[in-house]
Design a protein around this motif. Structure first.
Motif, short mmCIF file in Angstrom:
data_model
loop_
_atom_site.label_atom_id
_atom_site.label_comp_id
_atom_site.label_asym_id
_atom_site.label_seq_id
_atom_site.Cartn_x
_atom_site.Cartn_y
_atom_site.Cartn_z
N ALA A 199 0.83 -1.21 0.00
CA ALA A 199 0.00 0.00 0.00
C ALA A 199 0.87 1.25 0.00
O ALA A 199 0.58 2.22 -0.72
CB ALA A 199 -0.94 -0.01 1.21
N LEU A 200 1.93 1.24 0.80
CA LEU A 200 2.86 2.37 0.85
C LEU A 200 3.50 2.59 -0.52
O LEU A 200 3.60 3.71 -1.01
CB LEU A 200 3.93 2.14 1.91
N TYR A 201 3.92 1.49 -1.16
CA TYR A 201 4.52 1.58 -2.49
C TYR A 201 3.56 2.29 -3.46
O TYR A 201 3.94 3.24 -4.15
CB TYR A 201 4.87 0.19 -3.01
N HIS A 202 2.33 1.82 -3.52
CA HIS A 202 1.36 2.41 -4.45
C HIS A 202 1.07 3.87 -4.12
O HIS A 202 0.96 4.71 -5.03
CB HIS A 202 0.07 1.57 -4.49
N GLN A 203 0.98 4.19 -2.86
CA GLN A 203 0.75 5.57 -2.43
C GLN A 203 1.89 6.48 -2.89
O GLN A 203 1.67 7.57 -3.43
CB GLN A 203 0.63 5.61 -0.90
N GLU A 204 3.12 6.03 -2.71
CA GLU A 204 4.28 6.84 -3.10
C GLU A 204 4.40 6.95 -4.62
O GLU A 204 4.80 8.00 -5.14
CB GLU A 204 5.56 6.27 -2.49
N VAL A 219 1.91 6.97 -6.78
CA VAL A 219 0.90 7.94 -7.20
C VAL A 219 1.38 9.36 -6.87
O VAL A 219 1.28 10.27 -7.70
CB VAL A 219 -0.47 7.66 -6.53
N ALA A 220 1.94 9.53 -5.68
CA ALA A 220 2.45 10.85 -5.29
C ALA A 220 3.56 11.30 -6.23
O ALA A 220 3.65 12.49 -6.57
CB ALA A 220 2.94 10.82 -3.84
N HIS A 270 9.56 10.78 -3.73
CA HIS A 270 8.50 9.76 -3.66
C HIS A 270 8.95 8.44 -4.29
O HIS A 270 8.64 7.36 -3.76
CB HIS A 270 7.22 10.26 -4.32
#
Length: 113
Positions: free
Chosen positions: A10-15, A17-18, A31
């Motif tokens: 989840a952290l990977y995908h969030q970063e 996208v950022a 990011h």
């Protein structure tokens, strides 16, 4: 084989996208570096991260970074599969390929879950 946790994924995908929506190149790199730290245990995500880093390096016409990312694309999946990756390494060509680095405290807390 090392496994990536749901929190790390989840952290990977969030970063990632950022990184895509960040306006400033330095913010994009920051990011992508954070996503790299989270992605290291997963061969696919780790490789995808380096492909994104290569794309940014090419957009910036940074030959040194681009060449470093090509090398990292080649070794990312095998390193993840064997668990032989330097924890905390930001994945940039400006740092050693096998140099472990401290994991930022906020990421360490998430990755420890």
């Amino acid at each position: 084989m090392p496994r990536i946790t749901a929190a790390a994924r989840a952290l990977y995908h969030q970063e990632m996208v950022a990184a895509k929506v960040a306006v400033a190149p330095d913010a994009r790199w920051a990011h992508l570096e954070r996503a790299h730290i989270a992605s290291q245990p997963d061969p696919w995500l780790h490789t995808c991260n380096h492909v994104a880093m290569l794309a940014l390096a090419l957009r910036q016409r940074d030959r040194r970074e681009a060449l470093g990312q090509v090398l990292r694309i080649i070794v990312a999946a095998p390193g993840s599969l064997t668990g032989r990756y330097p924890e905390g390494n930001t994945g940039r060509a400006t740092v050693g390929l096998t140099t472990p680095m401290p994991i930022p405290p906020d990421l360490a807390a998430i990755l420890a879950r």
